[in-house]
Write an enzyme that holds these catalytic residues in place. Structure first.
Site, PDB file in Angstrom:
ATOM      1  N   THR A 236       0.900  -1.278   0.039  1.00 61.02           N
ATOM      2  CA  THR A 236      -0.166  -0.060  -0.032  1.00 61.02           C
ATOM      3  C   THR A 236       0.687   1.334  -0.053  1.00 61.02           C
ATOM      4  O   THR A 236       0.381   2.125  -0.506  1.00 61.02           O
ATOM      5  CB  THR A 236      -0.960  -0.139   1.196  1.00 61.02           C
ATOM      6  OG1 THR A 236      -1.968  -1.302   1.105  1.00 61.02           O
ATOM      7  CG2 THR A 236      -1.634   1.104   1.303  1.00 61.02           C
ATOM      8  N   THR A 238       4.172   1.742  -1.211  1.00 59.68           N
ATOM      9  CA  THR A 238       4.553   2.013  -2.432  1.00 59.68           C
ATOM     10  C   THR A 238       3.527   2.251  -3.495  1.00 59.68           C
ATOM     11  O   THR A 238       3.765   3.290  -4.310  1.00 59.68           O
ATOM     12  CB  THR A 238       5.406   0.783  -2.796  1.00 59.68           C
ATOM     13  OG1 THR A 238       6.178   0.578  -2.140  1.00 59.68           O
ATOM     14  CG2 THR A 238       5.928   0.953  -4.089  1.00 59.68           C
ATOM     15  N   GLY A 239       2.300   1.796  -3.392  1.00 58.23           N
ATOM     16  CA  GLY A 239       1.221   2.005  -4.407  1.00 58.23           C
ATOM     17  C   GLY A 239       0.818   3.314  -4.333  1.00 58.23           C
ATOM     18  O   GLY A 239       0.662   4.162  -5.149  1.00 58.23           O
ATOM     19  N   CYS A 290      -1.059 -11.591  -1.440  1.00 57.97           N
ATOM     20  CA  CYS A 290      -1.929 -10.352  -0.840  1.00 57.97           C
ATOM     21  C   CYS A 290      -2.992 -10.784  -0.206  1.00 57.97           C
ATOM     22  O   CYS A 290      -3.888  -9.864   0.609  1.00 57.97           O
ATOM     23  CB  CYS A 290      -2.052  -9.284  -2.267  1.00 57.97           C
ATOM     24  SG  CYS A 290      -2.803 -10.020  -3.575  1.00 57.97           S
ATOM     25  N   GLU A 391       0.413  -5.995   7.619  1.00 58.77           N
ATOM     26  CA  GLU A 391       0.808  -6.937   6.823  1.00 58.77           C
ATOM     27  C   GLU A 391       2.105  -7.825   6.837  1.00 58.77           C
ATOM     28  O   GLU A 391       3.143  -7.128   6.714  1.00 58.77           O
ATOM     29  CB  GLU A 391       0.500  -6.706   5.246  1.00 58.77           C
ATOM     30  CG  GLU A 391       0.563  -7.773   4.213  1.00 58.77           C
ATOM     31  CD  GLU A 391       0.270  -7.266   2.637  1.00 58.77           C
ATOM     32  OE1 GLU A 391      -0.458  -7.980   1.953  1.00 58.77           O
ATOM     33  OE2 GLU A 391       0.818  -6.145   2.354  1.00 58.77           O
TER      34      GLU A 391
END
Length: 498
Positions: A236, A238-239, A290, A391
């Site tokens: 998340t 990096t996105g 994921c 995560e």
């Protein structure tokens, strides 16, 4: 293309239909997770390589035969690529296992299944239809769906070829051209795939692969003025960062990000099936997916019995060489992730969670060198612990107790993520109510971790935006143009609109 240079295999990038060395002349060692030894040299691309690839893709889109080709003919080439992937599945699987440590048996099956993405979207290529609108003006008004142009795909290391294809197949079927950047740890199958792209007959520049680190090549791909779409799978953080870069130029983006998915077991569930589903959901792929069902929500009535069954089943799983057909759990894909997983084990213990299984390197010779972590189960977890909120991306399961369905829903939804959820019950009314209330892009009932090229996949909340797979997947790579043809005898008052 792979070139043998002594002990290590040297890879080349694929740009504009040519095999090229990195402009900076540098390479990155790719390490076999089972042996913890390097086996290949991956080109370390930079902004110059990114620019060359984007320009090649743009030229192929604007001036090459791809854009002028009838969609049916594009579909033939895409289908041919699927056939070649199926034909070379064993070879691709061997490379993937060496690159990221996934089980060979799993990869052989998965890569054969990957071919179906190309078959599905090849068939969809010539079925993208426009619409005639019931216009209230004296005009014929219709719309058509058109490709975007150059699409950039950035994919992670956990399922390289599958996640590559989830983006490539619909983007190509829509008529776009591609520049793909695989993870620096796992670039080999993407580059091997380019040999099949050549054999399938794609015109030069339609599909390009540039390798290297995110800062050095990924960011220049995203920020390039000719890039029209970003497809990203990864964390998340990096996105969100790449999304902010794309937003500066108002570029389209599809993001499939992190997850902390709940797997919810009610007291009336078939416990044998639920145990298998929970094990597959968190220990399949060594937890490096994921959609991993990393939060196990257990009804209090079956908690102790279920944990006993789960622990006994998991203890029997064979951890070891991913190339061995008897192995059920392989290594972590790279050293950085291996250390991260062990850090989370320590964090959970410091938070007061009870370690009932695993939490360390397996104690047998086969696992002495590679990046191995035993399948790990914690009980006594509450939803405010870091182990329940962050995560881990490894074989670590957190068990949380609940009493009523509403409590399970509240716990499940109390997360910044919303990628997936599982429900195990024999009460279909309850199952449907749970599917309605759970904030997740995919809800599995009495199964877990199923995906299909036909079925949309994506996340709620910080698990992403957009959808992959199915008809929705190709819409991510299309834009709508409205066309007006006047049927009026004369133009009305030009100073009045409406």
């Amino acid at each position: 293309m792979m070139v043998e240079t002594g002990e290590l295999t040297k890879l080349q990038m694929y740009i504009g239909g040519e095999w090229v060395a990195p402009s900076g002349g540098e390479y990155i060692e790719s390490v076999d997770p089972f042996t913890a030894k390097p086996w290949a040299l991956v080109p370390r691309g930079n902004a110059q390589d990114a620019d060359r690839a984007i320009r090649a893709a743009d030229a192929a889109f604007r001036d090459g035969p791809w854009g002028r080709m009838h969609p049916s003919d594009r579909g033939v080439i895409i289908h041919r690529l699927g056939t070649l992937i199926e034909k070379h599945a064993d070879e691709l699987a061997e490379i993937e296992v060496r690159d990221n440590g996934r089980l060979l048996a799993e990869m052989r099956h998965q890569i054969r299944y990957v071919a179906k993405w190309y078959y599905y979207y090849a068939g969809l290529a010539d079925k993208i239809e426009g619409v005639v609108h019931p216009c209230d003006k004296p005009a014929l008004s219709f719309s058509r769906s058109e490709p975007l142009g150059v699409c950039v795909g950035i994919v992670p290391w956990n399922a390289p070829l599958l996640l590559f294809s989830l983006k490539a197949a619909p983007a190509l079927a829509a008529g776009n051209t591609l520049v793909m950047k695989p993870a620096e740890h796992t670039s080999a199958t993407a580059l091997k795939l380019m040999e099949l792209v050549e054999e399938a007959g794609f015109p030069p520049g339609v599909v390009n692969v540039v390798t290297g680190y995110g800062k050095e090549v990924g960011e220049p791909l995203v920020t390039h003025p000719l890039t029209r779409h970003l497809g990203f799978t990864g964390s998340t953080a990096t996105g969100a960062y790449l999304y902010s870069l794309a937003a500066k130029d108002v570029k389209r983006a599809s993001l499939e990000l992190g997850g902390k998915s709940p797997n919810i077991v009610f007291s009336d569930a078939n416990l044998d099936n639920a145990v298998r589903g929970v094990v597959g959901g968190i220990f399949g792929a060594t937890g490096q997916t994921c959609i991993a069902g990393s939060r196990l929500l257990l009804h209090r009535k079956v908690h102790d019995e279920f944990v006993d069954r789960l622990t006994a089943f998991t203890k029997a799983a064979r951890v070891g060489d991913p190339r061995n057909e008897r192995t059920q759990i392989g290594p972590i894909a790279n050293q950085m992730q291996y250390e991260r997983v062990l850090d989370y084990v320590r964090i959970a213990q410091n938070e007061g969670a009870d370690l009932v299984l695993g939490g360390k390197r397996p104690e047998h010779d086969e696992c002495a060198r590679g990046f191995f972590v035993e399948p790990t189960i914690f009980t006594g977890v509450h939803n405010e612990m870091r182990i329940a909120r962050e995560e881990v991306f490894g074989p670590v399961l957190s068990t949380i107790v609940f009493d009523e369905p509403e409590e399970a829903i509240a716990i499940a939804n109390d997360s910044e993520f919303g990628l997936a959820a599982g429900v195990w019950t024999s009460d279909m009314k309850l199952a449907l109510r749970m599917s309605d209330r759970l904030q997740a892009g995919s809800v599995w009932i009495n199964t877990y971790r199923d995906i299909s090229y036909t079925t949309p996949f994506g996340g709620y909340k910080q698990s992403g935006i957009g959808r992959e797979n199915g008809i929705e997947g190709i819409r991510e790579y299309l834009q709508t143009k409205a066309v007006w043809i006047s049927t009026a005898e004369e133009i009305a008052n030009p100073f009045v609109i409406g």
